[in-house]
Design a protein around this motif. Structure first.
Motif, PDB file in Angstrom:
ATOM      1  N   ARG A   1       2.946  60.480  35.154  1.00 19.40           N
ATOM      2  CA  ARG A   1       1.758  61.042  35.798  1.00 19.40           C
ATOM      3  C   ARG A   1       1.074  62.051  34.887  1.00 19.40           C
ATOM      4  O   ARG A   1      -0.155  62.068  34.777  1.00 19.40           O
ATOM      5  CB  ARG A   1       2.143  61.701  37.128  1.00 19.40           C
ATOM      6  N   SER A   2       1.858  62.886  34.207  1.00 18.23           N
ATOM      7  CA  SER A   2       1.272  63.846  33.260  1.00 18.23           C
ATOM      8  C   SER A   2       0.570  63.112  32.127  1.00 18.23           C
ATOM      9  O   SER A   2      -0.523  63.503  31.699  1.00 18.23           O
ATOM     10  CB  SER A   2       2.364  64.757  32.688  1.00 18.23           C
TER      11      SER A   2
ATOM     12  N   ASN B   1      -0.747  60.174  32.263  1.00 13.92           N
ATOM     13  CA  ASN B   1      -1.970  59.561  32.791  1.00 13.92           C
ATOM     14  C   ASN B   1      -3.099  60.570  32.936  1.00 13.92           C
ATOM     15  O   ASN B   1      -4.279  60.203  32.887  1.00 13.92           O
ATOM     16  CB  ASN B   1      -1.688  58.884  34.136  1.00 13.92           C
ATOM     17  N   GLU B   2      -2.753  61.838  33.098  1.00 14.98           N
ATOM     18  CA  GLU B   2      -3.794  62.865  33.151  1.00 14.98           C
ATOM     19  C   GLU B   2      -4.497  62.981  31.799  1.00 14.98           C
ATOM     20  O   GLU B   2      -5.697  63.252  31.742  1.00 14.98           O
ATOM     21  CB  GLU B   2      -3.187  64.209  33.566  1.00 14.98           C
TER      22      GLU B   2
ATOM     23  N   ARG C   1      -4.903  60.431  29.838  1.00 16.24           N
ATOM     24  CA  ARG C   1      -5.716  59.216  29.723  1.00 16.24           C
ATOM     25  C   ARG C   1      -7.062  59.371  30.415  1.00 16.24           C
ATOM     26  O   ARG C   1      -7.994  58.618  30.147  1.00 16.24           O
ATOM     27  CB  ARG C   1      -4.945  58.029  30.324  1.00 16.24           C
ATOM     28  N   GLU C   2      -7.156  60.359  31.316  1.00 14.56           N
ATOM     29  CA  GLU C   2      -8.411  60.604  32.018  1.00 14.56           C
ATOM     30  C   GLU C   2      -9.337  61.550  31.262  1.00 14.56           C
ATOM     31  O   GLU C   2     -10.497  61.725  31.646  1.00 14.56           O
ATOM     32  CB  GLU C   2      -8.116  61.173  33.407  1.00 14.56           C
ATOM     33  N   LEU C   3      -8.826  62.155  30.178  1.00 15.65           N
ATOM     34  CA  LEU C   3      -9.665  63.057  29.389  1.00 15.65           C
ATOM     35  C   LEU C   3     -10.706  62.256  28.615  1.00 15.65           C
ATOM     36  O   LEU C   3     -10.468  61.108  28.238  1.00 15.65           O
ATOM     37  CB  LEU C   3      -8.802  63.851  28.405  1.00 15.65           C
ATOM     38  N   PRO C   4     -11.887  62.852  28.368  1.00 16.67           N
ATOM     39  CA  PRO C   4     -12.946  62.139  27.632  1.00 16.67           C
ATOM     40  C   PRO C   4     -12.485  61.641  26.269  1.00 16.67           C
ATOM     41  O   PRO C   4     -12.907  60.570  25.819  1.00 16.67           O
ATOM     42  CB  PRO C   4     -14.048  63.206  27.491  1.00 16.67           C
TER      43      PRO C   4
ATOM     44  N   ALA D   1      -9.828  60.300  25.462  1.00 15.07           N
ATOM     45  CA  ALA D   1      -8.973  59.110  25.538  1.00 15.07           C
ATOM     46  C   ALA D   1      -9.762  57.840  25.837  1.00 15.07           C
ATOM     47  O   ALA D   1      -9.183  56.769  25.983  1.00 15.07           O
ATOM     48  CB  ALA D   1      -7.906  59.318  26.611  1.00 15.07           C
ATOM     49  N   GLU D   2     -11.067  57.939  25.915  1.00 13.25           N
ATOM     50  CA  GLU D   2     -11.885  56.775  26.253  1.00 13.25           C
ATOM     51  C   GLU D   2     -11.738  55.678  25.192  1.00 13.25           C
ATOM     52  O   GLU D   2     -11.794  55.926  23.993  1.00 13.25           O
ATOM     53  CB  GLU D   2     -13.360  57.184  26.363  1.00 13.25           C
TER      54      GLU D   2
ATOM     55  N   ASP E   1      -4.180  51.687  26.821  1.00 21.95           N
ATOM     56  CA  ASP E   1      -4.554  51.570  28.220  1.00 21.95           C
ATOM     57  C   ASP E   1      -3.637  50.653  29.012  1.00 21.95           C
ATOM     58  O   ASP E   1      -3.427  50.850  30.207  1.00 21.95           O
ATOM     59  CB  ASP E   1      -6.007  51.080  28.354  1.00 21.95           C
TER      60      ASP E   1
END
Length: 218
Positions: A196-197, A199-200, A202-205, A207-208, A213
């Motif tokens: 979960r940490s 994945n947080e 992966r939500e940062l800009p 990591a786009e 993925d």
């Protein structure tokens, strides 16, 4: 001296006084601290070996940039190490050991209403380190120590969005797993907790469109 200096430089990075990409000038560090260049050079050599500093041709030592690939590697390895740690901890820990962490967590919950406490990140770190210690596995502990700095650096990045409530909410599951003393359940909870940490991030800009993925290590 060089070991203490290496720890000093690490703390400078964690505190934000040194940022990824910053150049480290040996003569300036030596002058600022009132020491010779020899221990500075030795500390830089040590940090280079740990992957914290990189030696760039024609530029010299620089704080290594923490890439998303680094985050993937650190957190996937962390998941394996801490999953095993809590599996062992629930079997090795005494009732007193577990109760001590339960009481520590109760204090974390009380701190949520304490406006003088800005963050519970260090409390969360203590819980994880305690689980490592309770695993009673020296080689696991040594492996974990080798990535501790990188975990702390990643936590500092996530600290921008973390809240006291989130720290308490997400670590309640680890305390519950310790109390239940079910090794299979505890390992599963820990590995999902670490994922979960990750994945947080992966939500940062930043990591786009990155290359991990579709990777899931559970």
């Amino acid at each position: 001296m060089s070991v203490d200096l290496a720890e000093f430089i690490k703390q400078q990075i964690l505190d934000g006084h040194l940022s990824p990409g910053d150049r480290i000038v040996e003569t300036k560090v030596a002058k600022d601290l009132g020491i010779s260049q020899t221990p500075v050079r030795e500390a830089i050599r040590q940090l280079s070996g740990e992957g914290i500093i990189t030696i760039v041709p024609n530029k010299g030592p620089m704080v290594r940039t923490f890439e998303m690939k680094d985050i993937f590697e650190v957190y996937s390895l962390r998941s394996m190490l801490e999953g095993l740690a809590i599996r062992l901890a629930v079997q090795f820990a005494t009732d007193e050991d577990i109760e001590e962490l339960v009481q520590f967590f109760e204090e974390m919950k009380r701190k949520m209403a304490d406006d003088s406490v800005d963050s519970l990140l260090q409390d969360s770190v203590y819980l994880h380190q305690s689980i490592i210690r309770l695993s009673n596995h020296s080689r696991l502990s040594a492996s974990y120590d080798s990535i501790t700095f990188h975990i702390s650096l990643a936590a500092r990045i996530l600290g921008r969005v973390s809240t006291k409530h989130k720290e308490v909410e997400q670590h309640a599951e680890l305390i519950d797993a310790l109390v239940r003393r079910d090794p299979d359940h505890a390992e599963k909870v820990m590995r999902k907790h670490i994922l979960r940490s990750f994945n947080e991030f992966r939500e940062l800009p930043e990591a786009e469109n990155w290359a991990y993925d579709d990777i899931n290590w559970l």
